[in-house]
Design an enzyme around this catalytic site. Structure first.
Site, short mmCIF file in Angstrom:
data_model
loop_
_atom_site.label_atom_id
_atom_site.label_comp_id
_atom_site.label_asym_id
_atom_site.label_seq_id
_atom_site.Cartn_x
_atom_site.Cartn_y
_atom_site.Cartn_z
N HIS A 65 57.63 -26.89 40.27
CA HIS A 65 58.11 -25.86 39.34
C HIS A 65 58.32 -26.41 37.93
CE1 HIS A 65 59.49 -23.60 43.14
NE2 HIS A 65 58.35 -23.10 42.70
N ASP A 89 58.52 -16.68 44.37
CA ASP A 89 59.77 -17.34 44.76
C ASP A 89 60.72 -17.50 43.59
OD1 ASP A 89 58.91 -19.72 43.36
OD2 ASP A 89 57.74 -20.25 45.11
N GLU A 109 53.95 -10.52 40.46
CA GLU A 109 53.73 -10.99 41.84
C GLU A 109 53.20 -9.82 42.66
OE1 GLU A 109 54.27 -13.88 43.99
OE2 GLU A 109 53.40 -12.39 45.37
N GLY A 141 48.44 -9.25 39.68
CA GLY A 141 48.49 -10.06 38.46
C GLY A 141 47.20 -9.99 37.66
N ASP A 158 50.77 -19.38 39.06
CA ASP A 158 51.39 -20.05 40.21
C ASP A 158 50.85 -19.39 41.47
OD1 ASP A 158 53.01 -21.24 42.04
OD2 ASP A 158 54.85 -20.20 41.42
N SER A 159 49.63 -19.76 41.82
CA SER A 159 48.94 -19.07 42.91
C SER A 159 49.03 -19.85 44.21
CB SER A 159 47.47 -18.92 42.56
OG SER A 159 46.85 -20.19 42.57
N PRO A 165 44.18 -13.68 49.09
CA PRO A 165 44.52 -12.89 47.91
C PRO A 165 44.37 -13.63 46.58
CG PRO A 165 46.49 -13.40 49.22
CD PRO A 165 45.31 -13.79 50.03
#
EC number: 2.5.1.16
Lengths: 277, 277, 277, 277
Positions: A65, A89, A109, A141, A158-159, A165
């Site tokens: 992160h 998250d 998201e 997104g 941030d995949s 998906p």
């Protein structure tokens, strides 16, 4: 006293696996997009798993992160509007809003169940989601990026892994769309898997980002729970260079600092050759 | 076509494991010091295992071998006499003799079976062992160091984990002995496990090396097959500072280069706090 | 849709394991005697684990519970008073009270936590525990047997493996105590592990039971979740012979019937030689 | 001394696995029909694996080989000509020629590599293949059966699991073909998986065999290395009943004897209900 013999195993590829001893299951769900499990591990605290792949853990989440966010956020001199694609998250958002310049951070998201599970089971990761500057959008997104030209200073992707998906998030078409959604001096970064196992993916992404942005840069961090532990991120920038960062503008980091910023840009010889070829 | 379902599992600690799919066993032996196995893996080529722990693999050995050797070797301005303690596979020696200044490189390995197995199954790792400048000694490295005061420019400690035969290589007494075996501007480095799981060990070693050498430095590299993938090395130096290295003096590296040298010294915030506490 | 990759592994011995995919953990506890875990498995429904060993599962519990009880219970012509040593899950008791002749069934279980967990998570196994004829005693079974001479028609020893708390249940001293606790035509049976892996134990138990009871008999059943799937029971009898059973006196069985009674006494040649040697 | 941590895992179905610790790999081959591996295990000696499934091991092969052969062979009063379909390891043939009445035993195995590997790595299993009464044919067993009407007294179908090359061996068409290849009082038997996990297959096979042969019978044996350890065989007979067997005509068996013959026909209640429904 015998140990519990309950293990979560991620088959990282067909020849490589990681195993984590589990204390208990906390949550299991089939969302409209993926399976979602939360476990209590002995080694890393709580563990979030999407479609069988480790997403994040209490104990090592800070690396990913901080590094996906702070390297590009510092590269931009004054990021006010930030978009996070994926990242339900909340960990990236939490880091983004550590930057005093940030006025608005949008989370786009696709799967609301990830946001809910994080709020419930990973409150310290999800904490930033309730900040007044944060706008959580449960949307596709890709579409969101297309619909917001010339809007953001920084876009962070941030995949999950490039299957299911998340496939569309690893295409040139998407990077071009990100370019348009960025303002004239915008910066983007995406997680781009491991140089030890995903060479072809990294080369493709670098080629696409290099073909889209004037400035491109691969950088690295140590994420213990991801395959091989060496994780790459790809940055694209319209004007600003990551090499020009002087100081760390955020506090309370556990991985990122100004030295680590520059160290992350120094590529081991085989990675350098990979991205330059 | 179904896959072979043969896996080697290393229980890295009681809560964490890594699994590698195996194509075949090449060698299994109980030496006087340890068990020694060689496997053909799908992911990493050949794999050397001592006492159940991954030592090295064809595909990622270069990281560990280059980083344990070249960071301290470059820190010394003109290394002529070098000692490698442990390291019977020959990988460190192979890197050491890439330095044109080296006149003599001694390998002090306690277990001759490791040397033999490496020559047979890992010829590209063991290659340097037949160089005329190399002196392979099958001896107790601790004793060898004690018996050779004021002899070496660089001493590299390529040990197994701090259990069993290698315990003595992680003691203050040994670092003091290494100090005496080094010439007046000597440099040493040792492998010192992962900051994510071996915090106490790293703190103890740093305290001991700091108490013995005027200059001490922890540095890091990405080794996929070691626990967590983030691996630490501890350097002790009498005069020279690793920060002062300017250029890379060796060729044909796959991980090390001048930028990586300095990047390896930049510690993530939690590691910095660990070694400074 | 990817499968959960959560597995419970029982290392049945150091060279053999069984793995069960787990849906979720239901309960984990360290009792004063052992660890106790309840899992939801995909293959066998709920799973009770004591000290890391599979005790029973929803889907195959009937085999063990019917066979440990009905073979000796039918061997006795009119069992009124029955003692179960161990067996805190209640499965043996449930089968015992299917016999119309039974007036009183005592459960002597050392660990009350097993009884409580079974009532909560395995209600269909524990069902019999609330029958008015049943007397649940949380006591040391060895002591209970010693203190009740000449009391029972049938004694059934439903123990864990012969390690830890259950060691004393596999001794000649205990079988002699069981002999004294039985009436003059009493019958006993004990679970005695697998003939494929526990040959020595089976020989020792047979020698001890044969040295204590006029009539002794090993018999077998298929228990999928126990090591090798072939499970043995050892019967000792003062007067009645298991070969003389004519009809099945109970209903609603899923494994036991009159033919299976006699088939269970027919030993494969290697088992016959094992118990006759 | 640490144990080798090399394990062979068979995923018996998607929720159930068995693990065997491996000492070394002896052979790995991709034949035109399947993958073929031979391992040295700690628990069961040598292990033959086809397409990832355990076929046989040194230590428990006797159960399967004796029970697939001797139950139908004894059911026939005077078997002279016998056909084994599959069974390239030779274990069934070895048992068949223990019958003094046998004049000719044909092995119809589609994959010659299985025969060769068995001769090399399992000499005690393959021993019978060199007997002068034995005729080894590397042919498609289905075709061989079709081409030999009214030829055999006993036909034994020793197939792999009903996937891949063995699918055709589990069809009504094949059983009808077997019926025609048998003489007027012929007997057949086939391995038919586990009643604990393959209920539908067993019901289908029983329905097909019952629809083809006047006499049909399921029988059971304990095979530790097959899923659940409870293994079924299905017999079809034109005239003779397995219940009428009086004595054991062969020597040197380790599982089969006259009592075991009859015991194998006694079905646990749930299996009885399965095949009668």
């Amino acid at each position: 006293m015998p140990q519990s013999n309950l293990w979560f195993t991620e088959l990282q590829n067909e020849n490589l696996s990681i195993g984590l001893r589990i204390e208990k299951t906390l949550h299991s769900e089939v969302t409209p997009y993926q399976t979602l499990d939360v476990y209590e591990t002995k080694q890393y605290g709580r563990l979030l798993v999407l479609d069988g792949c480790v997403m994040t853990t209490d104990k090592d989440e800070f690396v990913y992160h901080e590094m996906l966010s702070h390297v590009p956020m510092h590269t931009h001199p004054n990021p006010k509007n930030v978009l996070v694609v994926g990242g339900g998250d909340g960990g990236i958002i939490r880091e983004v809003i550590k930057h005093p310049s940030v006025e608005r951070a949008v989370l786009a998201e696709i799967d609301g169940a990830v946001v809910e599970a994080s709020k419930k089971y990973f409150p310290q990761i999800a904490a930033g989601l309730s900040d007044p500057r944060v706008d959580v959008q449960i949307v596709d997104g890709i579409k969101y990026v297309e619909d917001h030209p010339d809007t953001f200073d920084v876009i962070l992707i941030d995949s999950t892994d490039p299957i299911g998906p998340a496939v569309g998030l690893f295409s040139k078409k998407f990077y071009e769309s990100v370019f348009r959604a960025l303002k004239s001096d915008g910066v983007m970064a995406a997680q781009t898997e491991s140089p030890f196992v995903n060479q072809e993916l990294i080369q493709n992404v670098m080629r696409d980002v290099r073909g889209t942005f004037p400035i491109s840069q691969l950088y690295l961090a140590h994420v213990p729970t991801y395959p091989t532990g060496m994780w790459s991120f790809t940055m694209g920038s319209k004007v600003h260079r990551p090499q020009d960062v002087q100081t760390c503008r955020v506090q309370n980091t556990r991985y990122y600092n100004a030295q680590v910023h520059h160290a992350s840009l120094a590529l081991p010889q085989f990675v350098k050759e990979l991205v330059e070829s």
